[in-house]
Design an enzyme around this catalytic site. Structure first.
Site, PDB file in Angstrom:
ATOM      1  N   SER A 149       0.860  -1.191   0.000  1.00  0.00           N
ATOM      2  CA  SER A 149       0.000   0.000   0.000  1.00  0.00           C
ATOM      3  C   SER A 149       0.892   1.236   0.000  1.00  0.00           C
ATOM      4  O   SER A 149       2.041   1.176   0.470  1.00  0.00           O
ATOM      5  CB  SER A 149      -0.874   0.010   1.261  1.00  0.00           C
ATOM      6  OG  SER A 149      -1.516   1.266   1.403  1.00  0.00           O
ATOM      7  N   TYR A 162      -1.161  -0.429  10.546  1.00  0.00           N
ATOM      8  CA  TYR A 162      -1.295  -0.760   9.113  1.00  0.00           C
ATOM      9  C   TYR A 162      -0.043  -0.344   8.346  1.00  0.00           C
ATOM     10  O   TYR A 162       0.486  -1.108   7.533  1.00  0.00           O
ATOM     11  CB  TYR A 162      -2.532  -0.053   8.564  1.00  0.00           C
ATOM     12  CG  TYR A 162      -2.838  -0.358   7.102  1.00  0.00           C
ATOM     13  CD1 TYR A 162      -3.271  -1.623   6.713  1.00  0.00           C
ATOM     14  CD2 TYR A 162      -2.704   0.627   6.116  1.00  0.00           C
ATOM     15  CE1 TYR A 162      -3.556  -1.900   5.382  1.00  0.00           C
ATOM     16  CE2 TYR A 162      -2.993   0.351   4.786  1.00  0.00           C
ATOM     17  CZ  TYR A 162      -3.420  -0.913   4.428  1.00  0.00           C
ATOM     18  OH  TYR A 162      -3.706  -1.188   3.103  1.00  0.00           O
TER      19      TYR A 162
HETATM   20  P1  NAD Z   1     -11.901  -5.521   1.151  1.00  0.00           P
HETATM   21  O1  NAD Z   1     -12.117  -5.370   2.611  1.00  0.00           O
HETATM   22  O2  NAD Z   1     -12.823  -4.842   0.222  1.00  0.00           O
HETATM   23  O3  NAD Z   1     -11.824  -7.085   0.795  1.00  0.00           O
HETATM   24  C1  NAD Z   1     -10.943  -7.906   1.535  1.00  0.00           C
HETATM   25  C2  NAD Z   1     -11.211  -9.361   1.264  1.00  0.00           C
HETATM   26  O4  NAD Z   1     -10.323 -10.106   2.127  1.00  0.00           O
HETATM   27  C3  NAD Z   1     -12.627  -9.823   1.617  1.00  0.00           C
HETATM   28  O5  NAD Z   1     -13.089 -10.768   0.669  1.00  0.00           O
HETATM   29  C4  NAD Z   1     -12.463 -10.466   2.997  1.00  0.00           C
HETATM   30  O6  NAD Z   1     -13.428 -11.470   3.281  1.00  0.00           O
HETATM   31  C5  NAD Z   1     -11.066 -11.059   2.875  1.00  0.00           C
HETATM   32  N1  NAD Z   1     -10.436 -11.290   4.182  1.00  0.00           N
HETATM   33  C6  NAD Z   1     -10.473 -10.484   5.256  1.00  0.00           C
HETATM   34  N2  NAD Z   1      -9.818 -11.075   6.275  1.00  0.00           N
HETATM   35  C7  NAD Z   1      -9.360 -12.265   5.800  1.00  0.00           C
HETATM   36  C8  NAD Z   1      -8.620 -13.319   6.367  1.00  0.00           C
HETATM   37  N3  NAD Z   1      -8.221 -13.303   7.655  1.00  0.00           N
HETATM   38  N4  NAD Z   1      -8.326 -14.389   5.602  1.00  0.00           N
HETATM   39  C9  NAD Z   1      -8.740 -14.457   4.314  1.00  0.00           C
HETATM   40  N5  NAD Z   1      -9.459 -13.490   3.711  1.00  0.00           N
HETATM   41  C10 NAD Z   1      -9.755 -12.403   4.459  1.00  0.00           C
HETATM   42  O7  NAD Z   1     -10.374  -5.055   0.905  1.00  0.00           O
HETATM   43  P2  NAD Z   1      -9.724  -4.300  -0.339  1.00  0.00           P
HETATM   44  O8  NAD Z   1      -9.954  -2.846  -0.183  1.00  0.00           O
HETATM   45  O9  NAD Z   1     -10.101  -4.974  -1.594  1.00  0.00           O
HETATM   46  O10 NAD Z   1      -8.170  -4.531  -0.043  1.00  0.00           O
HETATM   47  C11 NAD Z   1      -7.480  -5.676  -0.523  1.00  0.00           C
HETATM   48  C12 NAD Z   1      -5.987  -5.501  -0.225  1.00  0.00           C
HETATM   49  O11 NAD Z   1      -5.517  -4.299  -0.840  1.00  0.00           O
HETATM   50  C13 NAD Z   1      -5.642  -5.392   1.249  1.00  0.00           C
HETATM   51  O12 NAD Z   1      -4.409  -6.041   1.511  1.00  0.00           O
HETATM   52  C14 NAD Z   1      -5.481  -3.898   1.461  1.00  0.00           C
HETATM   53  O13 NAD Z   1      -4.639  -3.587   2.546  1.00  0.00           O
HETATM   54  C15 NAD Z   1      -4.873  -3.509   0.130  1.00  0.00           C
HETATM   55  N6  NAD Z   1      -5.059  -2.090  -0.196  1.00  0.00           N
HETATM   56  C16 NAD Z   1      -6.313  -1.571  -0.337  1.00  0.00           C
HETATM   57  C17 NAD Z   1      -6.457  -0.219  -0.645  1.00  0.00           C
HETATM   58  C18 NAD Z   1      -7.812   0.414  -0.820  1.00  0.00           C
HETATM   59  O14 NAD Z   1      -7.880   1.669  -0.865  1.00  0.00           O
HETATM   60  N7  NAD Z   1      -8.889  -0.348  -0.921  1.00  0.00           N
HETATM   61  C19 NAD Z   1      -5.313   0.585  -0.795  1.00  0.00           C
HETATM   62  C20 NAD Z   1      -4.054   0.013  -0.641  1.00  0.00           C
HETATM   63  C21 NAD Z   1      -3.940  -1.320  -0.339  1.00  0.00           C
END
Ligand code: NAD
Length: 266
Positions: A149, A162
């Site tokens: 991230s 985080y």
């Molecule tokens: P989200 O919350 O929309 O989806 C996350 C998914 O992970 C869900 O399907 C959830 O059920 C699953 N999950 C949660 N805990 C889990 C566990 N213990 N084991 C297995 N699955 C699990 O998240 P997102 O926004 O799509 O983010 C995905 C990744 O991208 C994350 O690593 C997040 O840190 C990273 N990220 C997101 C953003 C953003 O702005 N959305 C920015 C930078 C990085």
């Protein structure tokens, strides 16, 4: 020389995607399957994983789902085994599952710290280890792509736990890239900026509690901070994962690709 479609073709490759049920993970599963990979969707939310698998399989692509908590060693081993059993190999691992609950540093409990580090940093360690062992045994190389991230590069507040987890993912990526290169296992990371996903909505509610700002105000401020003037779409991250997973990126390892609409420029 390979054609453009050959370069993108993932036919015959098996991919394991953690947290593939919704959000960025779902978009990644859809793109990898569209490129011809067989995709194992591992998620703690099995209903979401099943729905994504159904969506993909309707389009004549191949996917399966399995329930896995990406913070647990036994689940990492099981998910890798499930992938090999379903598709005959594991060639691509996407460590995507992650959580980002906001919390002021002075109020952050050890439990929250352990939970975030346990999933966001220990998860990629555990899944990469299980996958790398299988890839080395198969002797065909492989690709590991970690979801870091921009918060692993620059802090924005209320996210020390985080920030630390994602900073750790970036260093884990480089360390594994060095150690696994002799096995032709390439390890890279993405550092997305603000991407609109179901998870950011939940975090928006938490943000309101902590900062008093609504999601709309928060998302607007985030958008304004981005030179491109908007938050990103999950598929805009998935396309870069597809690039790294494809033959287009066969000479890239240990890199972090920032996908943030220019956010880090400001
Ligand atoms: P989200 O919350 O929309 O989806 C996350 C998914 O992970 C869900 O399907 C959830 O059920 C699953 N999950 C949660 N805990 C889990 C566990 N213990 N084991 C297995 N699955 C699990 O998240 P997102 O926004 O799509 O983010 C995905 C990744 O991208 C994350 O690593 C997040 O840190 C990273 N990220 C997101 C953003 C953003 O702005 N959305 C920015 C930078 C990085």
């Amino acid at each position: 020389m390979l054609t453009i479609s050959d370069l993108f073709d993932l036919s015959g490759k098996a991919a394991l995607v953690t947290g593939g049920g919704i959000g960025i993970g779902q978009a990644i599963c859809r793109r990898l399957a569209e490129a011809g990979a067989s995709v194992m969707i591992a998620d703690i939310n099995i209903d979401a994983a099943n729905e994504t698998a159904e969506l993909i399989n309707q389009n004549e692509c191949i996917s399966r789902s399995c329930k896995a908590d990406a913070s647990l060693a036994a689940h990492a081993i099981q998910a890798v085994d499930d992938t090999i059993e379903a598709f005959g190999s594991i060639d691509i691992l996407i460590n995507n599952a992650g959580i980002y609950p906001a919390s002021p540093f002075t109020e952050t409990s050890k439990e929250l710290w352990d939970k975030v580090i346990g999933l966001n940093l220990s998860g990629p360690f555990l899944f990469s280890q299980a996958a790398a062992q299988a890839m080395i045994k198969a002797g065909k190389g492989g690709k590991i792509i970690n979801m870091a991230s921009v918060d692993g590069i620059r802090p924005t507040g209320y996210m020390a736990h985080y920030n630390s987890s994602k900073g750790g993912v970036i260093m884990l990526t480089k360390a594994l890239a060095l150690e696994l290169a002799p096995h032709n296992i390439l390890v890279n990371a993405l550092a997305p900026g603000g991407i609109l996903t179901p998870g950011t909505v939940v975090t928006g509610e938490e943000m309101t509690k902590i900062t008093g700002k609504t999601l709309e105000v928060f998302a607007g401020e985030m958008g304004n901070r981005m030179p491109l003037g908007r938050m990103g779409e999950p598929d805009e991250v998935a396309r870069v994962v597809l690039f790294l997973a494809s033959k287009l990126a066969d000479y890239i390892t240990g890199e972090v690709i920032v996908v943030d609409g220019g956010y880090l420029l400001k």
